[in-house]
Scaffold this active site. Structure first.
Site, PDB file in Angstrom:
ATOM      1  N   GLY A  37       0.770  -0.999   0.040  1.00 20.51           N
ATOM      2  CA  GLY A  37       0.026  -0.079  -0.067  1.00 20.51           C
ATOM      3  C   GLY A  37       0.648   1.155   0.094  1.00 20.51           C
ATOM      4  CD  GLU A  43       8.432  -1.230  -6.683  1.00 21.94           C
ATOM      5  OE1 GLU A  43       7.737  -0.861  -7.463  1.00 21.94           O
ATOM      6  OE2 GLU A  43       8.508  -1.020  -5.322  1.00 21.94           O
TER       7      GLU A  43
END
Length: 375
Positions: free
Chosen positions: A124, A241
């Site tokens: 989130g 990431e």
């Protein structure tokens, strides 16, 4: 210099390719499979091979293997479209975040489900009107006794509709500069007050979701790391990431299909193939450099920028050589590759836009001065 893989890595690559092709045969091939290819069954296969958490410390149940091995394995999976998405986020960044910042109790509770491939996590992070500016997020968590009470909204939350847990980036105080007061909290997705709405994009992918938190109560011990000081934790998570092989080979299958039907007697086509082949090799070296710890801090922004722009060039090449078949949907394969071409603009947006990546590279890696504010 010899850039060939050694005997052990070559054997790993072959084994990974065999497992990936078997997964495709059973579950089907998916473009951008690390985010579109959701299969808990195949995640259990990865776990059985020891390919989830393979770089995590052995003391936390991981394989203790060098990062280059994970890159080699993942490249084979993503290149053929094997469905690895159900465990990808947990393996890539949430597990390492818990190992770095979580409590022993959190590690004992959450890591085993990740390693077994049984539990799916979402992140989130992005919010409406916040763009790529993490420090501007407004989802809040306020302390009430032994609980955090969370309110706000997230968007582009991949797998939220099927995830067991959300690794939530939120604000626990508004005092001080914007990057202060940010915290990371684990939220079980079945908690009352959590509402998930899938977002269907123009290619008909539905992994993106918007998530609403309405007075969601979670125990205080679900806080990861230091309250109000998680900005640097999240930045470290983004390093995991942005610098991976998934940013280079997400549409490799589209490239292979385009090669099958192109006219290689055309010198302009040959020139474009040469440019793309060089791009794959350069991108791979950038990713390897990240995995081997040879890149300076923050350089993953440059790796992501180069690799995702390369993926867009692949899509442009495929559209050029496939011609009308790129939109005609004559066969299921044509439909899949048309979808892959339409998806290409997303590569330089998700995970941070290319303009933001260039700013990070200029300011944090090259040390360039910021543009002075006017007014």
């Amino acid at each position: 210099m010899d850039f060939e893989l050694g005997v052990e890595l070559t054997a790993l690559r072959r084994r990974a390719r065999d497992v990936a092709l078997a997964g495709v045969a059973e579950h089907g091939a998916v473009n951008d499979s690390w985010i579109n290819g959701y299969s808990r069954g195949f995640s259990r296969t990865l776990a059985a091979e020891g390919w989830i958490g393979m770089t995590w410390p052995t003391g936390h149940g991981g394989g203790g293997r060098p990062p280059i091995e994970r890159i080699v394995m993942a490249e084979e999976m993503i290149s053929v479209g094997a469905p690895i998405a159900a465990s990808w986020f947990a393996d890539r960044q949430i597990g390492p975040s818990l190992i770095a910042y979580g409590t022993p109790a959190q590690q004992a509770r959450f890591l085993p489900g990740m390693l077994s491939g049984e539990v799916t996590w979402c992140i989130g992070m992005s919010e409406p009107d916040s763009g790529s500016d993490l420090a501007s997020l407004s989802t809040t968590a306020r302390r009430e006794g032994e609980h955090w009470v969370i309110s706000g909204q997230k968007i582009w939350t991949s797998f939220a509709a099927v995830a067991d847990y959300c690794y939530l980036i939120c604000r626990t105080t508004t005092e001080g500069p914007p990057h202060r007061g940010i915290s990371e909290i684990i939220v079980p997705m079945n908690t009352p007050g959590v509402e998930v709405r899938p977002v269907l994009d123009m290619t008909t992918n539905a992994h993106f979701c918007e998530v609403f938190f309405s007075d969601v109560r979670v125990p205080v011990d679900h806080l990861v790391g230091v309250e109000g000081d998680a900005f640097k934790q999240t930045m470290r998570q983004l390093e995991h990431e942005r610098g991976g092989i998934d940013r280079l080979v997400s549409n490799r299958a589209l490239y292979e299909r385009a090669l099958e039907g192109c006219d290689r007697s055309d010198p302009l086509i040959r020139q474009e193939i040469a440019r793309l082949e060089a791009g794959y090799r350069l991108g791979r070296l950038l990713v390897y450099r990240e995995a081997l710890g040879q890149a300076p801090g923050g350089f993953s922004a440059a790796t992501k920028c180069f690799c995702t722009e390369h993926e867009q060039r692949v899509a442009e090449f495929a559209a050029l050589v496939m011609g009308s078949r790129a939109v005609a949907h004559l066969t299921p394969a044509d439909q899949a590759h048309a979808k892959a071409i339409a998806y290409a603009p997303a590569y330089t947006i998700m995970g941070g836009t290319s303009s933001v990546m260039r700013n990070i590279l200029g300011e944090r890696v090259l040390g360039l001065p910021r543009e002075p504010k006017v007014g």
